[in-house]
Design an enzyme around this catalytic site. Structure first.
Site, PDB file in Angstrom:
ATOM      1  N   ASP A 182      -9.869  -5.549  -4.299  1.00  0.00           N
ATOM      2  CA  ASP A 182      -9.293  -4.882  -3.191  1.00  0.00           C
ATOM      3  C   ASP A 182     -10.203  -3.532  -3.188  1.00  0.00           C
ATOM      4  OD1 ASP A 182      -7.942  -2.404  -1.882  1.00  0.00           O
ATOM      5  OD2 ASP A 182      -5.871  -3.721  -2.307  1.00  0.00           O
ATOM      6  N   SER A 235       0.743  -1.161   0.054  1.00  0.00           N
ATOM      7  CA  SER A 235       0.110   0.042  -0.157  1.00  0.00           C
ATOM      8  C   SER A 235       0.805   1.242  -0.068  1.00  0.00           C
ATOM      9  CB  SER A 235      -1.010  -0.019   1.162  1.00  0.00           C
ATOM     10  OG  SER A 235      -2.004   0.771   1.119  1.00  0.00           O
ATOM     11  N   HIS A 249      -7.332  -5.845   0.615  1.00  0.00           N
ATOM     12  CA  HIS A 249      -6.230  -5.111   0.746  1.00  0.00           C
ATOM     13  C   HIS A 249      -5.329  -5.655   2.028  1.00  0.00           C
ATOM     14  CE1 HIS A 249      -4.062  -1.355  -0.015  1.00  0.00           C
ATOM     15  NE2 HIS A 249      -3.999  -1.080   1.146  1.00  0.00           N
TER      16      HIS A 249
END
Lengths: 276, 276
Positions: B222, B146, B254
């Site tokens: 996600d 991320s 995610h």
């Protein structure tokens, strides 16, 4: 039953579910990993009982078991370690009350109304997961860490025919003789120590033995080893000549870094029994 | 440097260390996994940069990378995601301030004095770990998740020759065009957007390309995919004809369950480059 979360994980699904429990009289939360194979047919299941202070979540996120369970096509169930909630008794100490159910049915106040973790993991949750998910109730094995290792060993020895194999990481082996045990068994079960014996893996081993495959790993430098008393359990296993693999792993401690380092071995060990 | 903890893990040691940092002007904590081989000779290292809200600890306990790093004889370093402490500025939002350093050197108040995570991960921490531990500074690779995927990609493209390979899990690919980016780059670097471009993987890819192996995994479902903008990065990679493997993994989200599901692939990918 309420779905708290479901995450894709190693081709399967790591779920978290909440349900009202008759055994504990409160809502209970558990984690369940289902491998991809469960989409097609019932899969065997490995129970993972956690230790003091843990919830359903610790092993689910830290033990790394899903990688190997997925490879073997095995489900994993991660129960909580106690009843929880506002109406549930608790204690300021980390090792009594919420997070420290010790896998017994409490008979003493203030614990008796809710602290019935034996019934929960031995009866209610097995019925629930084999009823609601694609899990083969005839192929169950069990493991656990620390207090959860105690739970795994005592459940396996007390429920012959239920599990195909049993293992433990750094289990509390002899709670009737340890400060990790005497305090809790006294609080939950009362002063009559004769009621404690069925919750002591070493005493059960001396009395009943075990007829399923057994694997135990403990760190040779576990900081709590004096409370775990692996020597008492090893003596009992060897005296009864019970086939078993008891290992002291050099330099390892009591943490999840220890569990994750050997979880592959344990899942493989159980897979052999579950697919026999 | 202070040792916070050291746990035996997959035959090596998972350590946590704290040190005063010149870059950030405060104490910084990082995790370092050293495989058994580091007892004998310098080992290659894989950097793992974490995402929003994380400390050094999240990936260290949840990503499951040590199993594969141990197998490959590779060290893992887990830096924190920002400066921390009482004298360090913060914001109520989860995505600004402490836990959200974005791997840049802030030029704007109140962030400028401490929020210098670029210097920390690009210069100070590499010197520290290659100086104090048995790590081969000529064999480094980098990954991240991320916001950490953003950091991994921008560091790799901005420091040619530093890394042998780069990968990312669900990276923030185009922060100058996303709410995960515009807010933070504006706060840390000010309103002049020309200063933002060197911290945007998609813009860097368009301008400079990349000459080391590249692997990116993102979950096809996600929940933050609109903020990540993998399509912008994929377009840039393909336009420049940069050799790369960009994957959308069906049904994954995610979470760390996604990271742990594919960490074996990433460690193997880096091992190939590190042992070439």
């Amino acid at each position: 039953m309420e779905t708290i979360s479901e995450n894709r994980c190693f081709g399967g699904v790591q779920g978290v579910y909440r349900h009202p429990s008759k055994a504990t009289g409160c809502d209970m939360t558990f984690g369940l990993f289902l491998p991809e194979e469960a989409e097609d047919h019932p899969v065997p299941v490995l129970w993972y009982l956690s230790g003091l202070t843990c919830t359903h979540e610790n092993a689910m996120v830290k033990a790394g078991a899903q990688a190997w369970a997925a490879e073997q096509g095995i489900a994993l169930v991660f129960p909580d370690t106690s009843p929880r909630g506002e109406g549930v008794a608790d204690d300021e100490a980390y090792d009594l009350g919420q997070g420290a159910g010790f896998y017994v049915n409490a008979t003493q106040d203030p614990w008796a109304p809710h602290f019935r973790m034996w019934d929960y993991v031995a009866d209610e949750l097995p019925r629930l997961i084999t009823g609601d998910f694609n899990i083969d109730e005839d192929r169950q094995s069990i493991t656990g860490h620390s207090m959860g290792g105690h739970g795994a060993l005592t459940l396996a020895m007390s429920l012959p025919g239920r599990f195909r194999s049993v293992s433990a990481f750094s289990p509390i082996c002899h709670p009737t003789a340890s400060d990790w045990g005497r305090k809790q068994l006294g609080a939950y079960l009362g002063d009559d120590e004769s009621t404690w014996a069925v919750h002591d893996a070493t005493l059960l081993m001396r009395e009943k033995g075990l007829d399923i495959p057994l694997l135990v790993d403990t760190g040779s430098t576990d900081q709590f080893v004096d409370l775990l008393m692996p020597e008492a359990f090893a003596e009992a296993v060897n005296t009864r000549r019970v086939p078993a693999t008891l290992r002291l792993q050099k330099g390892y401690d009591h943490s999840y870094f220890f569990v994750s380092s050997f979880i592959e071995d344990h899942v493989s060990f159980h897979a052999e029994a579950l697919y026999e």
